[in-house]
Structure formats: structure tokens, C-alpha cells
Scaffold this motif. Structure first.
Motif, short mmCIF file in Angstrom:
data_model
loop_
_atom_site.label_atom_id
_atom_site.label_comp_id
_atom_site.label_asym_id
_atom_site.label_seq_id
_atom_site.Cartn_x
_atom_site.Cartn_y
_atom_site.Cartn_z
N ARG A 174 47.85 59.44 39.41
CA ARG A 174 46.54 58.96 39.89
C ARG A 174 45.57 60.14 40.09
NH1 ARG A 174 47.04 55.35 44.99
NH2 ARG A 174 44.80 55.36 44.66
N TYR A 175 46.10 61.25 40.56
CA TYR A 175 45.28 62.44 40.75
C TYR A 175 44.76 62.95 39.40
CZ TYR A 175 44.35 67.42 41.61
OH TYR A 175 43.79 68.67 41.64
N ARG A 176 45.67 62.98 38.39
CA ARG A 176 45.27 63.42 37.06
C ARG A 176 44.22 62.49 36.44
NH1 ARG A 176 47.61 66.72 33.68
NH2 ARG A 176 47.46 65.25 31.96
N ALA A 177 44.32 61.21 36.81
CA ALA A 177 43.36 60.25 36.27
C ALA A 177 42.05 60.27 37.04
CB ALA A 177 43.97 58.85 36.30
N GLY A 178 41.96 61.14 38.06
CA GLY A 178 40.72 61.27 38.81
C GLY A 178 40.56 60.24 39.92
N GLU A 179 41.66 59.54 40.27
CA GLU A 179 41.58 58.50 41.29
C GLU A 179 41.77 59.05 42.70
OE1 GLU A 179 44.37 55.45 40.29
OE2 GLU A 179 43.69 55.36 38.21
N LEU A 180 42.30 60.27 42.83
CA LEU A 180 42.52 60.88 44.14
C LEU A 180 41.81 62.23 44.20
CD1 LEU A 180 46.34 60.43 44.90
CD2 LEU A 180 44.47 59.00 45.68
N SER A 181 41.30 62.56 45.40
CA SER A 181 40.63 63.85 45.57
C SER A 181 41.68 64.93 45.89
CB SER A 181 39.65 63.75 46.74
OG SER A 181 40.38 63.56 47.94
#
Ligand code: FES
Length: 568
Positions: A174-181
Motif C-alpha cells: 500500500r505504501y508503494r502504491a502511494g496509499e500510505l504516508s
């Protein structure tokens, strides 16, 4: 001074001075220097192979497990003597822990063999430690009991439970997909692994705990006990007590680990939706006793054995739920008509005797019945074809079945550095329908078959919402990972397998139904390409040299050839 029992207790394995009486006198003198009474030194000796280390978080509870084991040994009339071995903390080792599993197994074997003990309790937990201990114990063939450190607890976090390490990967994706800061991923980092013990899902450590119990090498009902539960300490105490009975003439590993018990363990591996790594480890353990594990046989068993356990990464629950929901007993009960029930166990009973009665309680959300399985076929399947003449493995229970029957265009990475350098390149020529191919990450590569087979979805595709793609390599995958990932391609690229010959744009056919993995390139062209493959670079000294010269392919468990009972 020598007596009629020259092979028991301190009299076992005397140091060679050319005078056995002197050797025993000296050994006793030095043992008494540790404050033991003469009476204690006459008892059967139970070694406790402990693998605690500041570099192994999964073994954080080792001191109290050793204490509880010692208590059990003493109460049963034995003398407990613990000894350290190599410890393998999964995330602390470079290039990868698998490279050192065989080193640890040699340490365990040789220390069991060289020191004066009548039985041994092996305490491990993190992924490679339990197979290393079982491999070493199988080769030493002294009565042995495996005790695992037990799984971590998953903990509540903002309305959901988190546990290493399927959730580690989920949040990272999710982080790689830009969903998490940055702040959010940092917060999650501190919440994924919060107690002592091994990964909280049906990863490699949990799978190996189940396999050790299914083989008959651990006491019944102990595989799933959480690391921090008081029952874990009681299991340690009971293992110590049982080891004293074994020391007085109990079964040896070669009498417990048989072709039949290995097949039982394979059934359990399939039914729990277990780790692909565990197949390599079980193959290596079996090979120490001259037992072959055939991938063709795996496919037969896989078709007959449903996935029954609903744990991550195949399902949604955690090991603590399996413990509360019936444990391995519930799984074995469901599988009983498929198991070889006359196999003995370290507990002194056969599997048939153990399974006389159904479990008192089973949570059917966690352990399904045979008529309502998580999936009707087993978790793992072996694929064969021109890309993998010796086989490749897919964890179909943790993969997207919509990707199972297709032909795709190869997007090739020549190694780990190439993968790291280009996977997120915005100019990478890749679509969601392509097959990502990683070369030179197999057992004979310099990286020692890392858990790199779970190639990340290229960032631009991840950000566009792509969750899964076909990924193919000679590497491994963490037992906690998921996706349509084809692993353990054999022979590996470094050994000259066809995987080394794949080029960008080649077509590859994957068919789980046909158990097929075909490189759609003709033989003439493959022969031409083979001519241009550079020779492998080999280490010139030390363990790396030994490893490179001796390590076998995945279908032989990545063991060293000279450690097998029957070298290939
Ligand atoms: Fe040790 Fe997962 S890192 S079991």
C-alpha cells in the motif's frame, strides 16, 4: 574405573587421551567444578540445544524455555546441560538465512555427536532454525525432541489486528502504491511484531512447527501454542521430562522420520496452506535419512488434500486463532483417513493412538471440515516443462486463480541488482499481462536463493491498481507472502538452467491445470543463447566456497550433497 555402561551419561564420547579412565576422571573433575553433585553427574544427560541470540528476535523467549526444559529434565531424573548453537534470525542475515541453514545443521549434528548426552531437546523457532535442528538431529540420530519458541501474538491496531509478516507486505504494498504516508508506514513498522515469538501467520516458522509435530518429532498439541502463553512453558517442561524417558532407550529420529511420516508431514503442509520454503526443508530433513520427496508425488497428494486452515497468507486468521480453535489436533483429525496412522511419535504413542478421540472443540472458522474446506485442493502445486525440467513450485492457495491459465511476455531481470535498479523505472516496458522473470537468484547464485521471488509489482502498475502478476524465478518466497508467484525453478539459472536463457519478449506458458511451465522458444535458439551465457563466478574460500561447491537444487532440499545419507 570404566564400568559396564560405558556409553551412558558422562561416559559417552570420551575425549581421546589414549587412556579412557583418565579421560573420565578428568571430565568428572571438570564437571564437578561447575558445582554438580556426584549423584547428579550419574544421571542420564539431556542436552538442550539452544539458539538464543541478540540477532534473533523470534527467540526472545529462549531463556525461559531453557529454564522450563531444565526443570522438566531434573524432575524426571535427568541432568540437563544446555549448549549454544548457531542461531538464524531471518531478517538479520545476509545474503539470506537459507545459506546458513546447512551450517547450523552441521553445528547441531556435530555438537550432539561430540558431547556426552543421551538425548537432546532442540529449541528453535525462526524459519531456518527448526529445519536445521531436525536435519542435524536426523544425521546424529540420537533421541531428540523438537520444541519451538511459538508464534507471536497479533495485536490490535486502529480497529484491525496486525501480525508479522503478511501484514508487513500488505502495508508495504500500500505504501508503494502511494496509499500510505511516510508517517503512517513508520507507525505500522512499530506495530507489526510486538511480542516474543515467530511470525504470527502460517509462514515458514509456523509451517515447520506443524511439520515437526506431524513428523512425530514434537510433543502432541505443541505446534501452535503462542510464545507468550504459559502452555508454551509447560510444553518445554514436558519436552524435558520426555527427553529423559527417551534417554533411557527411546526412539531415535530414524525410527520416527520415515517415508510414511514424511508423507504425513506433506499432507499437513498442504492442508495448512503452508510455506513453499517448508517443502525445501522437509525434503532436506528426509534426505538426511535417505528418504526422497518427489514433486510428482506432491502433486498427487495436493490433489487429494484440501486446505483446511484459514490462516494468513492463504486466509485471514493468525496462529493464536489456530491454537484457540483446535490446534494441529483438529487438522490431523480431519485428515486421519489420509494419514499413515501407525507412525510412532516422540511422545511414545502412535498417531492412531493420538487420534482415538475427536478434539473437544474446533472453531470451524479456523479449521474447516473436509466437506467445507478453504479450497478443495492442497496449497502447493509443482509445475514442469522446458522452463523447469526439475520442477517449480507455486502456492496456489495464496495466488490469484485468474492468472493460472495464460501465456505472457517475459520481462526479464538479470539478477537482484538489476531488479532493484529497474523495477520502478517509469520507462520500464511492462504491462499487467506480462510475466516478470528474475534470473540468478537460485540456490547456486551468490545470493544463496533469497526470498526475492515475490517480485514487487512495478510501481507504476501498483499505482494504477494492479495487485498481482505472474512472477517467475529460481528464488524462494517468504512463507508469509502471497501472489501468483512461481518459485524454485530447477535447475536454477546459475547452474545453466533454461531460466538463464530467457530474454525480454519471449513467450512463457503457465498452466496450473496442466502443471506446465513452458518457455516458448525453440531448441536451436536456446542452444545458440546457451553459448553466450557467461561462466559463474565462484567464491574462493571459506563457507561460501563450501556452499557453492556442495549445495544441491531445490528439489533436493538445497542440502549439501555430502550431508545426505545417500549423496546424489
Ligand atoms: Fe523469525 Fe518470521 S522472522 S519467524
Amino acid at each position: 574405573m570404566t564400568d559396564e555402561h560405558p556409553t551412558h551419561g558422562l561416559r559417552r564420547n570420551l575425549t581421546h587421551y589414549g587412556d579412557p579412565d583418565f579421560a573420565l576422571y578428568l571430565r568428572r573433575s571438570f564437571a564437578r567444578s561447575m558445582g554438580y553433585s556426584v549423584e547428579l553427574l550419574e544421571r542420564p544427560i539431556v542436552g538442550i540445544a539452544q539458539s538464543g541470540s541478540g540477532f534473533n528476535n523470534c527467540h526472545r523467549n529462549m531463556p525461559e524455555l531453557v529454564d522450563a526444559t531444565r526443570r522438566g529434565v531434573l524432575a524426571a531424573g535427568g541432568l540437563p546441560l544446555d549448549f549454544p548453537t548457531v542461531s538464524l534470525g531471518e531478517t538479520f542475515l545476509s545474503p539470506t538465512s537459507l545459506m546458513f541453514r546447512n551450517l547450523m545443521s552441521m553445528d547441531v549434528e556435530e555438537m550432539i555427536r561430540a558431547q556426552p548426552m543421551d538425548a537432546v531437546v532442540l529449541i528453535g523457532g525462526c524459519d531456518k532454525t527448526v529445519p536445521a535442528q531436525l536435519m542435524g538431529a536426523a544425521s546424529a540420530d540420537l533421541p531428540a525432541i523438537q520444541l519451538v519458541t511459538g508464534p507471536m501474538l497479533a495485536m490490535d491496531y486502529r480497529g484491525e489486528r496486525l501480525g508479522a509478516c503478511t501484514d508487513c507486505r500488505r502495508f508495504w504494498a500500500r505504501y508503494r502504491a502511494g496509499e500510505l504516508s511516510e508517517r503512517q508506514i513508520d507507525d505500522v513498522e512499530g506495530r507489526l511484531a510486538t511480542t516474543a515469538g515467530t511470525c504470527a501467520v502460517m509462514g515458514t516458522a509456523s509451517t515447520m512447527a506443524c511439520i515437526a509435530e506431524a513428523l512425530g518429532m514434537s510433543l502432541p498439541g505443541t505446534a501452535a501454542i503462542p510464545a507468550v502463553h504459559a502452555d508454551r512453558l509447560r510444553a518445554a517442561e514436558a519436552s524435558g521430562a520426555r527427553a529423559v524417558a527417551l534417554a533411557r532407550g527411546g526412539l531415535r529420529p530414524s525410527q520416527i522420520i520415515t517415508a510414511q511420516s514424511v508423507e504425513n508431514a506433506l499432507r499437513v503442509l498442504l492442508a495448512v496452506g503452508g510455506s513453499t520454503n517448508a517443502l525445501i526443508h522437509l525434503t532436506a530433513i528426509a534426505g538426511r535419512l535417505g528418504i526422497d520427496v518427489s514433486l510428482q508425488r506432491l502433486n498427487v497428494l495436493s490433489d487429494e488434500t484440501p486446505v483446511l486452515v484459514d490462516l494468513k497468507p492463504t486466509g485471514v486468521h493468525y496462529m493464536q486463532d489456530l491454537f484457540a480453535g483446535g490446534g494441529l489436533d483438529a487438522v490431523l483429525w480431519e485428515l486421519r483417513d489420509l494419514l499413515h496412522l501407525d507412525c510412532p511419535t516422540v511422545g511414545g504413542e502412535t498417531l492412531r493412538e493420538r487420534l482415538q478421540e475427536p478434539p473437544d472443540y474446533v472453531d470451524r472458522n479456523i479449521v474447516r471440515s473436509r466437506d467445507n474446506p478453504v479450497s478443495v485442493a492442497g496449497g502447493l502445486v509443482a509445475l514442469f516443462g522446458s522452463l523447469a525440467p526439475g520442477g517449480a513450485i507455486m502456492k496456489r492457495s495464496a495466488a490469484d486463480s485468474r492468472l493460472f491459465e495464460r501465456e505472457g511476455r517475459a520481462v526479464v531481470f538479470k539478477g537482484l541488482e538489476d531488479l532493484a535498479a529497474r523495477i520502478d523505472d517509469p520507462d520500464l516496458d511492462v504491462t499487467a499481462d506480462d510475466f516478470l522473470v528474475l534470473q540468478r537468484a537460485g540456490p547456486r547464485s551468490a545470493s544463496g536463493m533469497p526470498e526475492a521471488g515475490y517480485l514487487p509489482i512495478p510501481r507504476k502498475l501498483a499505482q494504477a491498481g494492479v495487485k498481482d502478476m505472474v512472477r517467475i524465478s529460481d528464488a524462494r518466497m517468504s512463507g508469509t507472502a502471497y501472489g501468483t508467484v512461481v518459485l524454485h525453478v530447477t535447475p536454477d539459472a546459475e547452474s545453466g538452467g533454461n531460466l538463464a536463457l530467457v530474454q525480454n519478449g519471449d513467450r512463457i506458458r503457465l498452466s496450473v491445470k496442466d502443471r506446465a511451465l513452458e518457455l516458448c522458444v525453440d531448441e536451436v535458439e536456446l542452444a545458440r543463447r546457451r553459448h553466450h551465457v557467461p561462466p559463474p563466478q565462484r567464491p574462493s574460500r571459506g563457507y561460501a566456497k563450501l556452499y557453492a561447491e556442495q549445495v544441491l537444487q531445490a528439489d533436493a532440499g538445497c542440502d549439501f550433497n555430502f550431508l545426505r545419507q545417500t549423496p546424489l
